[in-house]
Design a protein around this motif. Structure first.
Motif, PDB file in Angstrom:
ATOM      1  N   GLY A  28       0.786  -1.202   0.082  1.00 43.79           N
ATOM      2  CA  GLY A  28       0.060   0.185  -0.070  1.00 43.79           C
ATOM      3  C   GLY A  28       0.995   1.127   0.000  1.00 43.79           C
TER       4      GLY A  28
ATOM      5  N   ARG B 164       0.406   0.122   8.017  1.00 42.19           N
ATOM      6  CA  ARG B 164      -0.053  -0.912   6.847  1.00 42.19           C
ATOM      7  C   ARG B 164       0.092  -2.519   7.510  1.00 42.19           C
TER       8      ARG B 164
ATOM      9  N   ASN C 202      -1.385  -5.807   9.188  1.00 40.73           N
ATOM     10  CA  ASN C 202      -2.670  -6.283   9.077  1.00 40.73           C
ATOM     11  C   ASN C 202      -3.323  -6.659  10.782  1.00 40.73           C
TER      12      ASN C 202
ATOM     13  N   LEU D  80      -4.056   1.192   3.111  1.00 42.75           N
ATOM     14  CA  LEU D  80      -4.314  -0.083   2.385  1.00 42.75           C
ATOM     15  C   LEU D  80      -5.438  -0.310   1.346  1.00 42.75           C
TER      16      LEU D  80
END
Length: 416
Positions: free
Chosen positions: A58, A65, A67, A354
């Motif tokens: 991203g 970024r 997750n 993202l």
């Protein structure tokens, strides 16, 4: 917010990584106004300032970024404050003054050294409750020790009984059980503290030692040792008291989980296999005891059956006949699950860095106050001005805090 259940409850989160943040996310899902205070200028473990394996593709800095950070920090507002500075400590003091709950996951003694131990919190806001998530609790010989979930798994004996028989302990799968258990206990602790406050008028200090939470998930280990002096054997995917109960290779090299908990389920599985006689007397496998004695042969028979079918087809046939079965899915599997999609568990969210992606949803459904993913994980310091304005800071004061480095909205490059 997402639900009206905890509407009007203000939670101040001083927690990092997963257990504390996920617990506060669940409170936010229930409608609490969660203000996450991130340390500044230090970044947390889920906010790396350089690219690594955790960082998704991203735009923007790596720390926006990750997750795992996004999954554990939805529906919150974010401020980034240096609470070690006098002006930053004043921000935290004002936050506590308007709080119902404070959740912190520092090692024992850290919050006191910052000037915000339980006595201070209670003096600032007598109706606020403090939930402390130190790995080892707030006292004892390990007071102040640092630890994460993998170490807790080791200390309560979880690693010893996981994995395959004879396999080295270092090959244990890196699933952190405490990170799954503790967030739910945070919700229980929070709701209990709120209920008690409504009766007594005062907040409570909840010393929630993560190691003790996890130890209660494994009473059989302690029970067997104290009763018989035996250490439970590692049984991999099997079960000492049930046969069949394992993972079997299906057609195409994929895997399926199959289990029969009692004679009725075994009869259904035998019917699905096209061999109903395996569950009928006088066949030795018709009883639990007989199947336990013939574990290897029973597993071979089940394995031969599922090897002929794709895992989804085998699972559907077995379930239709009343036994337990499910395909073993890889990381992308849940994204394709018709069950999860039908229930709306997967959520499509958009993030500035993202983009749009699907993420896991909620632990429960509620009616009429259905949860909603109203905020993706906030950027560092995204709500500095908004929250500080609510605390009575003027625009000029907020600007001075930023200029002096007490608050910020980005992390610098790591020191070399």
């Amino acid at each position: 917010m997402s639900s009206a259940a905890l509407s009007g409850v203000r939670v101040i989160e001083l927690a990092e990584v997963w257990a504390g943040p996920m617990g506060c996310t669940l409170l936010a899902d229930l409608g609490a106004d969660v203000v996450k205070l991130e340390t500044f200028p230090r970044s947390s473990m889920t906010r790396p300032v350089v690219e690594d394996a955790r960082v998704g593709a991203g735009t923007g800095p790596p720390y926006e970024r990750v997750n795992v950070h996004h999954h554990a920090n939805r529906n919150k507002r974010n401020i980034a404050v240096d609470v070690r500075a006098g002006a930053g400590a004043e921000v935290l003091r004002r936050l506590i003054a308007g709080a119902d709950l404070v959740v912190e996951s520092f090692s024992a003694g850290t919050l006191e050294r910052l000037g915000f131990g339980w006595e201070s919190v209670h003096a600032i806001q007598p109706r606020a409750s403090l939930i402390s998530l130190a790995a080892w609790g707030q006292d004892g010989p390990y007071r102040g020790y640092r630890m994460f979930g993998s170490g807790l798994d080791a200390m309560v004996g979880h690693h010893l009984v996981r994995g395959h028989p004879g396999a080295p302990l270092e090959e244990t799968a890196p699933a952190v059980h405490s990170d799954a258990a503790v967030p739910l206990t945070v919700v229980l602790a929070a709701v209990t503290a709120l209920a008690l406050r409504d009766r007594s008028g005062e907040g409570s200090w909840i010393d929630l030692a993560q190691v003790e939470d996890l130890a209660w998930q494994l009473p059989a280990i302690l029970g067997e040792w104290t009763a018989s002096g035996r250490s439970p054997p590692r049984v991999a995917n099997g079960d000492r008291d049930l046969v069949p109960h394992d993972y079997y290779r299906a057609a195409g090299g994929e895997w399926i989980c199959v289990a029969a908990e009692d004679d009725s389920q075994w009869a259904g599985l035998a019917e699905a296999m096209g061999r109903p006689e395996l569950a009928q007397e006088p066949h030795p496998w018709a009883s639990v005891a007989g199947r336990l004695r013939a574990r290897v042969d029973v597993d071979a028979a089940v394995g031969a059956f599922v090897a002929q079918l794709p895992p989804e087809e085998a699972a559907e046939r077995i379930q239709r006949h009343g036994a337990v079965a499910a395909p073993v899915l890889g990381p992308a599997g849940p994204l394709q699950s018709p069950q999860l999609r039908a229930r709306g568990w997967l959520r499509s969210t958009s993030h500035p860095h993202l983009g749009r992606r699907e993420v896991g949803g909620f632990l429960w459904q509620m009616e009429p106050d259905a949860p909603a993913w109203e905020r993706s994980a906030a950027l560092v310091g995204e709500h500095n001005a908004e929250v500080l304005s609510e605390l009575g800071y003027s625009a000029a004061e907020i600007a001075r805090l930023e200029a002096s480095g007490v608050i910020g909205d980005r992390y610098g490059a790591p020191e070399r």
